[in-house]
Motif scaffolding. Structure first.
Motif: not given
Length: 292
Positions: A71-91
């Motif tokens: 989730v990239n918020d260029f106006d607020a200058r912050k980015a949430y990058h989240i790794v999903g490790l070991g998930i069972e199926n595509e999200i």
């Protein structure tokens, strides 16, 4: 005496944040696997952006399913990058998903949600405190360091722990170019076998450490004494929630290398984690030991 690691188990080296041509990486998944095998790794997770890569197992090499969401918020200058490790199926996610919704989806798929490179992402400590139910934080991200000089995020771990929010620590490559961003950070997992269930279980239980090169061989706790055994290093530090601690840093008086140090746990220590550094400036980090 309580040992943090089981001496009867094996050690497995892994990188859990890797990109390929399925998103913005420079090599194919097959090439990626061969590259990490040649570098002596035991397992990886291929975590292309919003692309699911399934489990894959050879005799001596494991690929754990995964994906990276953002989730990239260029106006607020912050980015949430989240790794999903070991998930069972595509999200499925898109730009309308909030970071918390992504974490919730990863948990529903029995994965581990890991916040990637918070310093590179210009997140505040409050940003991380406001989120719930994620497993850990990337305290070292190689590509963020070698191409952006913002790869070290260990302060987030300490600040959150000082407020009672204890998270797992991860070191990763976040490989894209397979040049300077290759092999700079990894985790060493203490596990009975090299299979997804055992590796994920060991990670959840905190039976692993992060490294750029040094080894953390064992951590002992006996009464109020904490002792660590390492490969030869120039410095061993016991990081706590205290502002000042006179016996936090251990190094020899003559500049010789050390491989063992002890720390007396103080009554006001809510947590302790161990950090060591070798002659080349490479570090290794333990998980947080929580005494709260």
């Amino acid at each position: 005496m309580v040992n943090k690691f089981d001496n009867n188990m094996n050690w497995y080296k892994g990188n859990i944040h890797t990109h390929t041509k399925k998103s913005d990486g420079f090599v194919s998944p097959e090439q990626c696997i061969e590259i990490y095998k040649e570098k002596g790794y035991d397992f990886i997770s291929i975590t292309d952006h919003r692309k699911f890569y399934p489990d894959y197992k050879e005799d001596n090499f494991l690929v754990i399913s995964g994906s990276e969401f953002h989730v990239n918020d260029f106006d607020a200058r912050k980015a949430y990058h989240i790794v999903g490790l070991g998930i069972e199926n595509e999200i499925y996610t898109d730009d309308t998903f909030s970071p918390q919704e992504i974490i919730n989806e990863i948990n529903r798929q029995n994965g581990l949600a890991i916040l990637a490179h918070p310093y590179w992402s210009l997140l505040t400590h409050d940003d991380l405190t406001d989120l719930v139910d994620y497993a850990g934080i990337e305290i070292w991200n190689t590509v963020s360091e070698v191409y952006s000089a913002r790869g070290l995020s260990v302060d987030y771990l300490d600040v959150l722990a000082s407020k009672g929010v204890v998270k797992l620590a991860f070191a990763v490559d976040d490989t894209h170019f397979y040049q300077r961003d290759l092999g700079g950070g990894y985790i060493m997992v203490n596990s009975p076998t090299l299979d997804k269930r055992s590796i994920i279980s060991a990670i959840k239980e905190g039976r692993f450490y992060c490294s750029q090169g040094p080894e953390i061989k064992q951590i002992h706790i006996e009464d109020n004494m904490l002792t660590v055994e390492t490969s030869p290093v120039s410095k061993i530090c016991f990081m706590t929630g205290l502002f000042y601690c006179s016996d936090r840093v251990h190094m020899s008086h003559d500049g010789s290398l050390i491989s063992k140090a002890s720390y007396e746990i103080k009554p006001d220590d809510l947590f302790v984690r161990i950090e060591c550094e070798d002659e080349q400036g490479r570090k290794a980090w333990s998980q947080i030991l929580n005494f709260n």
